[in-house]
Scaffold this motif. Structure first.
Motif, PDB file in Angstrom:
ATOM      1  N   ALA A 196       0.731  -1.191  -0.274  1.00 57.07           N
ATOM      2  CA  ALA A 196       0.282  -0.039  -0.355  1.00 57.07           C
ATOM      3  C   ALA A 196       0.534   0.514   0.230  1.00 57.07           C
ATOM      4  N   SER A 197      -0.031   2.541  -0.515  1.00 56.74           N
ATOM      5  CA  SER A 197       0.769   3.794  -0.955  1.00 56.74           C
ATOM      6  C   SER A 197      -0.100   4.733  -0.251  1.00 56.74           C
ATOM      7  N   SER A 198       0.326   6.197   0.146  1.00 55.87           N
ATOM      8  CA  SER A 198      -0.462   7.103   0.543  1.00 55.87           C
ATOM      9  C   SER A 198      -0.228   7.686  -1.058  1.00 55.87           C
ATOM     10  N   TYR A 199      -0.735   7.403  -2.316  1.00 55.70           N
ATOM     11  CA  TYR A 199      -0.602   7.918  -3.813  1.00 55.70           C
ATOM     12  C   TYR A 199      -2.297   9.478  -3.791  1.00 55.70           C
ATOM     13  N   ASN A 200      -1.887  10.278  -4.081  1.00 54.55           N
ATOM     14  CA  ASN A 200      -3.147  11.174  -3.569  1.00 54.55           C
ATOM     15  C   ASN A 200      -3.134  11.765  -2.589  1.00 54.55           C
ATOM     16  N   MET A 201      -2.213  11.359  -0.823  1.00 54.64           N
ATOM     17  CA  MET A 201      -1.883  11.529  -0.323  1.00 54.64           C
ATOM     18  C   MET A 201      -2.914  11.365   0.394  1.00 54.64           C
ATOM     19  N   VAL A 202      -3.585   9.859   0.284  1.00 51.66           N
ATOM     20  CA  VAL A 202      -5.397   9.435   0.879  1.00 51.66           C
ATOM     21  C   VAL A 202      -4.208   7.480   1.658  1.00 51.66           C
ATOM     22  N   GLY A 203      -4.503   8.014   3.522  1.00 53.76           N
ATOM     23  CA  GLY A 203      -4.171   7.491   4.045  1.00 53.76           C
ATOM     24  C   GLY A 203      -4.161   5.680   3.890  1.00 53.76           C
ATOM     25  N   ARG A 204      -3.516   5.164   4.642  1.00 51.95           N
ATOM     26  CA  ARG A 204      -3.206   3.136   4.344  1.00 51.95           C
ATOM     27  C   ARG A 204      -4.162   3.127   5.065  1.00 51.95           C
ATOM     28  N   PRO A 205      -5.165   1.940   4.649  1.00 55.18           N
ATOM     29  CA  PRO A 205      -6.649   1.874   5.932  1.00 55.18           C
ATOM     30  C   PRO A 205      -5.480   1.078   6.784  1.00 55.18           C
ATOM     31  N   PRO A 206      -6.589   0.519   7.873  1.00 58.67           N
ATOM     32  CA  PRO A 206      -5.718   0.135   9.049  1.00 58.67           C
ATOM     33  C   PRO A 206      -5.850  -1.679   9.090  1.00 58.67           C
ATOM     34  N   LEU A 207      -5.307  -2.522   9.968  1.00 53.63           N
ATOM     35  CA  LEU A 207      -5.478  -3.678   9.198  1.00 53.63           C
ATOM     36  C   LEU A 207      -6.491  -4.485  10.668  1.00 53.63           C
ATOM     37  N   VAL A 208      -7.095  -5.200  10.799  1.00 53.94           N
ATOM     38  CA  VAL A 208      -7.549  -5.526  11.710  1.00 53.94           C
ATOM     39  C   VAL A 208      -8.476  -7.301  12.326  1.00 53.94           C
ATOM     40  N   ALA A 209      -8.076  -7.562  13.171  1.00 51.78           N
ATOM     41  CA  ALA A 209      -7.656  -9.022  12.591  1.00 51.78           C
ATOM     42  C   ALA A 209      -9.365  -9.223  13.518  1.00 51.78           C
ATOM     43  N   VAL A 210      -9.789 -10.087  12.707  1.00 51.68           N
ATOM     44  CA  VAL A 210     -11.412 -10.908  13.674  1.00 51.68           C
ATOM     45  C   VAL A 210     -11.242 -12.397  14.243  1.00 51.68           C
ATOM     46  N   ALA A 211     -11.465 -12.930  15.213  1.00 50.69           N
ATOM     47  CA  ALA A 211     -11.750 -14.295  15.782  1.00 50.69           C
ATOM     48  C   ALA A 211     -12.827 -14.270  16.759  1.00 50.69           C
ATOM     49  N   GLU A 212     -13.168 -15.487  16.957  1.00 46.13           N
ATOM     50  CA  GLU A 212     -14.236 -15.621  18.094  1.00 46.13           C
ATOM     51  C   GLU A 212     -15.110 -14.410  17.893  1.00 46.13           C
ATOM     52  N   GLY A 213     -16.026 -13.873  16.891  1.00 51.26           N
ATOM     53  CA  GLY A 213     -16.560 -12.662  17.232  1.00 51.26           C
ATOM     54  C   GLY A 213     -15.963 -11.718  17.664  1.00 51.26           C
ATOM     55  N   ARG A 214     -15.143 -11.736  17.961  1.00 50.24           N
ATOM     56  CA  ARG A 214     -14.147 -10.807  18.621  1.00 50.24           C
ATOM     57  C   ARG A 214     -13.088  -9.628  17.324  1.00 50.24           C
ATOM     58  N   CYS A 215     -12.499  -8.695  17.544  1.00 50.97           N
ATOM     59  CA  CYS A 215     -12.111  -7.466  16.751  1.00 50.97           C
ATOM     60  C   CYS A 215     -10.891  -7.107  17.333  1.00 50.97           C
ATOM     61  N   ARG A 216      -9.981  -6.953  16.764  1.00 50.37           N
ATOM     62  CA  ARG A 216      -8.531  -6.377  16.934  1.00 50.37           C
ATOM     63  C   ARG A 216      -7.673  -6.048  15.871  1.00 50.37           C
ATOM     64  N   GLN A 217      -7.574  -4.607  16.271  1.00 49.00           N
ATOM     65  CA  GLN A 217      -6.868  -3.486  15.025  1.00 49.00           C
ATOM     66  C   GLN A 217      -5.215  -3.764  15.223  1.00 49.00           C
ATOM     67  N   LEU A 218      -4.877  -4.741  14.176  1.00 52.18           N
ATOM     68  CA  LEU A 218      -3.298  -4.922  14.461  1.00 52.18           C
ATOM     69  C   LEU A 218      -2.527  -3.477  13.907  1.00 52.18           C
ATOM     70  N   ILE A 219      -2.962  -2.445  12.791  1.00 54.99           N
ATOM     71  CA  ILE A 219      -1.820  -1.402  12.020  1.00 54.99           C
ATOM     72  C   ILE A 219      -3.483  -1.065  12.091  1.00 54.99           C
ATOM     73  N   ARG A 220      -2.751   1.071  12.962  1.00 59.19           N
ATOM     74  CA  ARG A 220      -4.240   2.002  12.898  1.00 59.19           C
ATOM     75  C   ARG A 220      -4.297   2.091  11.226  1.00 59.19           C
ATOM     76  N   ARG A 221      -5.471   3.600  11.282  1.00 61.06           N
ATOM     77  CA  ARG A 221      -5.238   3.801  10.033  1.00 61.06           C
ATOM     78  C   ARG A 221      -4.327   5.396   9.793  1.00 61.06           C
TER      79      ARG A 221
END
Length: 450
Positions: A406-431
């Protein structure tokens, strides 16, 4: 009877089990759920675009490799997808980790990965990267150029184990950008012209370097396991020749990764069981023919573990039909979070993720937000004809080479990465925020907002 059986039009969701994470299902509202979490909830909490990673799927694919190849050392290719959490998953599952930059190495170390289980790759490693890897004590450094041999010999303070990257001369017949086993490319030393043998001699002349084996990689998206059989035969023949010429029997052979995964229905996939059969037969035959002792074998899957564990969520921003032309569905991400369509012409599977609809499908092209005609997510895919702004789309098989490219082309921030497991979310990388982007601009006196 399932909801899908009661409502056949849920086929719009495109939930082909070969393409989507293993925990994917539709709930009673027709929402796509992964890891027990409706994707609408992920989008509400983390906004869009967002990468979503199914932890169970990721771990399950590792275990399938371990089950199919019990005598083989499995090393995860970190370039496909790597964070400190993912590095910990890899260590917990008993895999090694290959890295190809100082940043990837630092991520592995921050995660507490045992340096002895790390392999450092790269065709143009910097002096700092080589020095740091040796100082940390990485298990193996894959030597890719004559200069690396000379530099390591002059810098290491303890004996460093190395592998020599060899070009085996096996053509996978794929896109030139992902074909790495043929002579005319940037990686490694050719067998032809004695380049590999000359490099072996250079390494053996350095008492501080310990050459334990050979490494190769024939390319990416390889579905035919017999190509790995051809590779093994050529590499064993070279190892036998090295023994004859230099009196050294190398104990290790690393044949890389590149195992094919499907991105759309009908795409070929490397069959693990067949792959195991081919490499076993090839090793046995090649070693018998050369009267060479069987080496310890290493493989390096990356995409085959992470790709289908990941999806990307987008929000529809606009729908536009051109007279006599295509219908374009524009979303709030694009080539900054998925450059593979522009780079390789990659194809993807897309599903409506937030609702059930009985509307017939229509052929549309999903496009991104960037100021490029080539900013496309998926060409000519089937989505419900009533798709509209505000809808949530999910794109399958984006766990590999999306976050990492991923890049920040057009000065658009890269997305977050969210892990899901057993009905729960956990953010691994923030936006990545606008503040993050402006913080690197040395002439911004202060941010224009708080």
């Amino acid at each position: 009877m399932t909801l899908s059986e009661l409502l056949p039009s849920l086929g719009h969701a495109g939930l082909d089990r070969q393409l989507w994470p293993s925990t994917t299902h539709l709930d009673e509202l027709g929402r796509v759920c992964i890891g027990g979490v409706p994707l609408t909830e992920v989008a509400d909490e983390f906004r869009t675009p967002t990468y979503v990673l199914d932890e169970q799927d990721f771990r399950t694919r590792i275990r399938r490799y371990q089950s199919a190849l019990p005598g083989v050392s499995i090393v995860y290719a970190g370039k496909s997808l790597l964070t400190t959490t993912i590095a910990r998953w890899i260590a917990q599952e008993g895999l090694g980790l290959d890295v190809c930059s100082g940043g990837e190495l630092a991520t592995a170390m921050a995660a507490g990965v045992d340096p002895a289980r790390i392999i450092l790759h790269g065709n143009a490693k910097t002096p700092d990267e080589l020095r740091d890897a040796a100082a940390i004590g990485v298990g193996r450094i894959v030597v890719d150029s004559p200069l690396e041999i000379a530099f390591l010999a002059g810098q290491v303070r303890a004996r460093q184990t190395v592998l020599l990257r060899v070009i085996p001369g096996v053509d996978i017949g794929g896109h030139p950008a992902v074909t790495t086993g043929v002579d005319d490319q940037k990686f490694g030393f050719t067998i032809a012209g004695d380049r590999a043998r000359d490099a072996v001699q250079r390494i053996l002349n350095q008492p501080c370097l310990s050459l334990t084996g050979l490494h190769c990689h024939i390319g990416s998206q390889v579905a035919d396991p017999t190509l790995y059989g051809q590779t093994i035969a050529r590499m064993i023949a070279l190892m036998a020749d090295i023994r004859t010429r230099f009196g050294v029997t190398l104990p290790d052979l690393d044949i890389g990764g590149g195992h094919a995964v499907p991105y759309v229905a009908g795409d070929p996939e490397l069959n693990l069981a067949r792959f195991a059969e081919v490499i076993e037969h090839s090793l046995e035959s090649a070693c018998t023919a050369a009267d060479f002792p069987r080496p310890a074998l290493t493989i390096e899957p990356g995409r085959a573990i992470s790709a289908r564990a990941g999806i990307t969520l987008y929000r529809v921003v606009a729908v536009k039909s051109q007279p006599g032309g295509r219908t374009f569905v524009a979303v709030d991400g694009g080539m900054s979070d998925n450059p593979r369509v522009a780079l390789y012409g990659a194809k993807y599977t897309v599903a409506l993720a937030n609702r059930h609809t009985a509307t017939p499908s229509a052929t549309v092209t999903v496009v991104g937000r960037h100021c490029e005609a080539g900013d496309v997510i998926a060409r000519d895919v089937e989505l419900p004809a009533d798709v509209h702004p505000g809808d949530l789309l999910a794109v399958a098989c984006t766990g590999a080479y999306h976050h990492s490219m991923a890049s920040s082309y057009n000065m658009v921030g890269r997305p977050p990465l969210v892990a899901v497991a057993e009905g729960r979310c956990r953010q691994l990388i923030r936006r990545e925020t606008i503040a993050d982007l402006l913080s690197r601009d040395c002439d911004v006196p202060s941010l224009p907002w708080g």
